[in-house]
Scaffold this motif. Structure first.
Motif, PDB file in Angstrom:
ATOM      1  N   TYR A  42       0.889  -0.790   0.102  1.00 59.58           N
ATOM      2  CA  TYR A  42       0.000   0.543   0.340  1.00 59.58           C
ATOM      3  C   TYR A  42       0.407   1.402  -0.211  1.00 59.58           C
ATOM      4  O   TYR A  42       0.461   2.249  -0.912  1.00 59.58           O
ATOM      5  CB  TYR A  42      -0.884   0.256   1.289  1.00 59.58           C
ATOM      6  N   ILE A  59      -3.312   7.620   3.955  1.00 60.85           N
ATOM      7  CA  ILE A  59      -4.643   7.215   4.025  1.00 60.85           C
ATOM      8  C   ILE A  59      -5.024   7.353   5.839  1.00 60.85           C
ATOM      9  O   ILE A  59      -4.583   6.533   6.018  1.00 60.85           O
ATOM     10  CB  ILE A  59      -4.813   5.691   3.615  1.00 60.85           C
ATOM     11  N   TYR A  84      -6.720   4.700   7.699  1.00 59.83           N
ATOM     12  CA  TYR A  84      -6.765   3.814   7.025  1.00 59.83           C
ATOM     13  C   TYR A  84      -6.803   2.872   8.273  1.00 59.83           C
ATOM     14  O   TYR A  84      -6.316   2.712   9.406  1.00 59.83           O
ATOM     15  CB  TYR A  84      -5.150   3.193   6.826  1.00 59.83           C
ATOM     16  N   PRO A 107      -8.380   0.013   0.222  1.00 59.05           N
ATOM     17  CA  PRO A 107      -8.581   1.087  -0.072  1.00 59.05           C
ATOM     18  C   PRO A 107      -8.714   1.901  -1.553  1.00 59.05           C
ATOM     19  O   PRO A 107      -7.824   1.890  -1.628  1.00 59.05           O
ATOM     20  CB  PRO A 107      -7.354   2.025   0.784  1.00 59.05           C
ATOM     21  N   PRO A 132      -8.611   5.023  -1.969  1.00 57.73           N
ATOM     22  CA  PRO A 132      -7.690   5.794  -2.698  1.00 57.73           C
ATOM     23  C   PRO A 132      -5.891   5.260  -3.721  1.00 57.73           C
ATOM     24  O   PRO A 132      -5.580   5.490  -4.419  1.00 57.73           O
ATOM     25  CB  PRO A 132      -6.905   6.586  -1.663  1.00 57.73           C
TER      26      PRO A 132
END
Length: 95
Positions: A10, A34, A37, A45, A47
């Protein structure tokens, strides 16, 4: 401590990272990108979706540096294999 594999995947959607890192530190860095998160609440997620190609490129860059012994193999615990998997899945989706 859990394996920070997915958190690292991520994180490289947003920035390069070339060193070993603890899960706690990784989550702190990830929360800058994020803010809400929570690993247990979302598999991928929103984004991240638009940044997936960048993450694949960063993971491939890290894998090449490991192959050339420019980075410790522990700098990239999963990203090269995961990048290949994601690329394969994306090519299936696009075909």
């Amino acid at each position: 401590m859990t394996n920070p594999c997915f958190e690292l995947w991520y994180l490289i959607h947003f920035q390069d990272h070339f060193a070993q890192i603890t899960r706690d530190r990784l989550v702190n860095l990830l929360e800058k990108h994020i803010p809400d998160y929570d690993k247990s609440m979302c598999l991928y997620p929103t984004p991240l979706k638009s940044l997936t190609e960048q993450a694949i490129q960063r993971a491939e860059k890290m894998a090449k540096q490991i192959e050339r012994n420019e980075l410790s193999e522990h700098s990239n615990p999963c990203c090269s294999g995961l990048a290949k998997l994601i690329s394969s899945l994306l090519s299936l989706k696009n075909s």
